[in-house]
Design a protein around this motif. Structure first.
Motif, mmCIF file in Angstrom:
data_model
loop_
_atom_site.group_PDB
_atom_site.id
_atom_site.type_symbol
_atom_site.label_atom_id
_atom_site.label_comp_id
_atom_site.label_asym_id
_atom_site.label_seq_id
_atom_site.Cartn_x
_atom_site.Cartn_y
_atom_site.Cartn_z
ATOM 1 N N GLU A 205 -5.488 5.520 1.490
ATOM 2 C CA GLU A 205 -4.308 4.654 1.577
ATOM 3 C C GLU A 205 -3.529 4.915 2.859
ATOM 4 O OE1 GLU A 205 -2.460 3.668 -2.557
ATOM 5 O OE2 GLU A 205 -3.019 5.778 -2.603
ATOM 6 N N VAL A 206 -3.424 6.196 3.254
ATOM 7 C CA VAL A 206 -2.731 6.517 4.508
ATOM 8 C C VAL A 206 -3.457 5.887 5.700
ATOM 9 C CG1 VAL A 206 -2.003 8.390 6.018
ATOM 10 C CG2 VAL A 206 -1.816 8.651 3.539
ATOM 11 N N ASP B 245 2.197 9.350 -4.690
ATOM 12 C CA ASP B 245 1.069 10.214 -4.329
ATOM 13 C C ASP B 245 -0.031 9.349 -3.721
ATOM 14 O OD1 ASP B 245 2.501 12.283 -5.441
ATOM 15 O OD2 ASP B 245 1.616 11.982 -7.432
ATOM 16 N N ARG B 246 -0.044 9.324 -2.409
ATOM 17 C CA ARG B 246 -1.008 8.465 -1.735
ATOM 18 C C ARG B 246 -2.237 9.268 -1.336
ATOM 19 N NH1 ARG B 246 1.348 4.980 2.965
ATOM 20 N NH2 ARG B 246 2.224 6.960 3.677
ATOM 21 N N LYS B 247 -3.379 8.611 -1.464
ATOM 22 C CA LYS B 247 -4.639 9.241 -1.085
ATOM 23 C C LYS B 247 -4.881 9.065 0.415
ATOM 24 C CE LYS B 247 -7.070 9.094 -5.479
ATOM 25 N NZ LYS B 247 -8.354 8.795 -6.144
ATOM 26 N N VAL C 183 0.828 -1.209 0.000
ATOM 27 C CA VAL C 183 0.000 0.000 0.000
ATOM 28 C C VAL C 183 0.861 1.257 0.000
ATOM 29 C CG1 VAL C 183 -1.703 1.283 1.346
ATOM 30 C CG2 VAL C 183 -1.921 -1.177 1.104
ATOM 31 N N SER C 184 1.975 1.247 0.733
ATOM 32 C CA SER C 184 2.823 2.434 0.853
ATOM 33 C C SER C 184 3.870 2.538 -0.248
ATOM 34 C CB SER C 184 3.514 2.436 2.214
ATOM 35 O OG SER C 184 4.314 1.269 2.357
ATOM 36 N N GLY D 84 3.380 3.511 -3.411
ATOM 37 C CA GLY D 84 3.134 4.610 -4.348
ATOM 38 C C GLY D 84 3.653 5.938 -3.818
#
Length: 600
Positions: free
Chosen positions: A415-416, A410-412, A405-406, A408
């Protein structure tokens, strides 16, 4: 006088003929087939093994009956009414039908399903099975008793119904044959011993789904898809054709529904799905997830949940393989590659979540068996080390999912948030693992290590609780579990501390007891005599067979060490003080030539 003899001879012949006619063979067809199927592969759905058994059984029957088909050129010998002089001839016909039927079912169970050519062969083998089943029914009606004739008729009806069921035509005729077989087995289930009644009832239950499906195809039943799926969860060799047909229907329905599935949503992202196979696989996995998280999920036993998880994994793996093949054929289209990579990442993340849920289910099963005592069935009890291993797997799965998940840039926010949940799960799993590791040390009697690990588990649990309670949307179930774990860690650490102090206090006392029992001479031990030492006493040296631990006392083995005399050692002290004479004159000298004299 001659006429009287002829009359008596005719009476004797007539009596012999009447005896031959009156002798009827008896076969418990259902019981015979059920035992053969369960013992030779069909307990696990292995039709190849069962077909080979039928072939070997036929070979043995032909040889024992001396009913072979020639050595050189093969010439089939037909089995007619006049041929059947023993019950084993009826067994030959029955196993011929079973061999053809098992061969057809073997083709039905191919991984990708039978293609057009294999399907033609499959239907041909079913026709052959129907032919032999009809012959078996005909011969049993003449040579068998009434019960055998009824069972043979039901067997032939089932084979005819299976053929029509596979052909997807004449649903009325298939329904008629299945109902005929069911009526016979219902009637036979009222009589006989208990085992036979149970077998007949099981057969009726196996035939019921096929009858309901035929009614559904005719239009006389209002069955829903969910009800068909519930019927398909039943087990039995008679249901395998129905399950294959149901799977084909469900695949067709999924392909129709998959046309509307154009995007895959995951953590605020939308990934387009262009491949039809990928759509079908993802749709199948989502339907199975609904079964796990639906209203009736709590009523499902753990074994069925694990089976559903396996199907979900296979569906997502199939979707990932389709995505990888699309990536390989994408070429230089960067936009398409980005979409496919994102879809692959999303499917992998969902697969990781399902893996964590499955391992949590295994943990709950192991915890339920942790404190359970062994019952009469000798059920295996879980050890704390097994739970430690399961939590190791959960920590690995959580770490993999968090890294995925981490990854990428540019995380949304979704996702954080998901990454934070993964960190919380990781902390909770570490606390649980530390707790059960401490439990294993406690069972091994290592009080210091157990106390330290319990304290470490309590601190990890406290940190996880603080982080969970600081969130607005904290999981209440997880909070309650962590509170329970905190209390257990605190109580167990106190118990280990107290137990360690008691053991330390009793250590000098135990040591003094052990020292007081030490004897250098061994006089306190009972000296047992062997056979050669008590020949004058009438006492058994073998021991009492009823007495526990009474070992035979014939001779000690290995024998004890004994001191034995050896040759004396002579020290030659005068050797260093003796001058021995020279022996050079006795030694052989080398002969030299004339020229060698000048170089002396």
């Amino acid at each position: 006088m001659g006429k009287d003899n002829e009359d008596s001879a005719m009476q004797i012949d007539g009596s012999n003929n009447s005896e031959q006619i009156s002798t009827k063979f008896s076969i418990n067809v259902l019981q015979l087939l059920k035992s053969a199927q369960m013992q030779h592969g069909l307990r696990h759905g292995d039709y190849t093994r069962y077909r080979r058994y039928c072939t070997a059984r036929l070979r043995r029957l032909y040889k024992s009956l001396k009913f072979t088909h020639g050595r050189g050129k093969y010439t089939r010998r037909a089995i007619t009414e006049s041929t059947v002089t023993e019950v084993r001839f009826l067994h030959v016909v029955l196993y011929m039908a079973e061999r053809a039927w098992s061969h057809a079912m073997e083709k039905r169970q191919l991984p990708d399903g039978p293609n057009a050519r294999q399907r033609i062969y499959l239907i041909g083998r079913l026709r052959k099975a129907v032919k032999w089943a009809n012959l078996f029914s005909h011969l049993c009606s003449i040579k068998g008793d009434s019960r055998t004739s009824l069972e043979a008729e039901a067997y032939a009806s089932y084979m005819k119904g299976s053929l029509l069921f596979e052909q997807d035509q004449n649903w009325d005729s298939a329904l008629k044959h299945f109902k005929s077989a069911r009526a016979v087995y219902e009637e036979l289930g009222k009589y006989g011993d208990v085992e036979n009644q149970i077998l007949c009832r099981e057969r009726v239950e196996e035939l019921e789904p096929s009858i309901r499906y035929c009614l559904h195809k005719i239009g006389e039943s209002n069955l829903q898809t969910s009800e068909l799926l519930q019927i398909g969860e039943m087990e039995g060799p008679a249901l395998d054709l129905f399950k294959a047909k149901l799977e084909a229907v469900m695949a067709e329905a999924r392909s129709q529904q998959a046309a509307s599935l154009t995007e895959f949503h995951w953590l605020g992202h939308r990934f387009p799905i262009s491949n039809a196979k990928t759509r079908v696989a993802i749709l199948k996995a989502q339907e199975l997830e609904k079964d796990l998280h639906g209203q009736s999920a709590d009523a499902l036993p753990a074994e069925k949940k694990l089976a559903i998880f396996d199907k979900i994994f296979s569906a997502y793996h199939e979707a990932r393989s389709c995505i990888r093949s699309d990536l390989a054929s994408a070429g230089n289209a960067e936009n398409v590659k980005d979409d496919l990579n994102g879809l692959d990442k999303a499917v992998s993340a969902v697969l990781g979540q399902q893996t964590i849920e499955r391992n949590q289910l295994l943990v709950s099963l192991a915890k339920s068996k942790l404190t359970r005592r062994r019952d009469d069935k000798n059920e295996k009890v879980t050890k704390p080390e097994e739970l430690v291993r399961l939590y190791d797997l959960l920590l690995q799965n959580t770490a993999d999912l968090s890294d995925l998940v981490s990854s990428g840039r540019d995380r949304k926010p979704e996702e954080v948030k998901f990454a934070e949940e993964c960190d919380l799960k990781d902390l909770a799993f570490r606390a649980e693992r530390c707790f059960y590791l401490a439990t294993s040390y406690s069972l091994a009697g290592k009080r210091t290590e157990a106390y330290a690990l319990y304290c470490r588990a309590r601190s990890l649990t406290e940190n996880a609780l603080q982080k969970l309670q600081s969130r607005n949307d904290s999981d209440k179930t997880m909070v309650n579990e962590l509170k329970t774990l905190y209390n257990e860690c605190r109580s167990n650490s106190c118990i280990e501390h107290a137990t360690g102090i008691l053991e330390e206090a009793k250590a000098p006392e135990n040591l003094s007891k052990k020292m007081s029992t030490i004897s250098l001479s061994g006089a306190d031990k009972k000296v047992e005599q062997y056979l050669l030492e008590k020949l004058d006493v009438y006492e058994s040296a073998v021991g009492d067979s009823n007495a526990r631990g009474a070992a035979p006392r014939i001779e000690a083995f290995p024998p004890p060490f004994k001191s034995i005399p050896r040759n004396p050692i002579i020290m030659d002290l005068a050797h260093d003080f003796i001058d021995f004479p020279s022996l050079e004159n006795r030694m052989k000298k080398d002969k030299k030539g004339f020229i060698s004299r000048f170089w002396r």
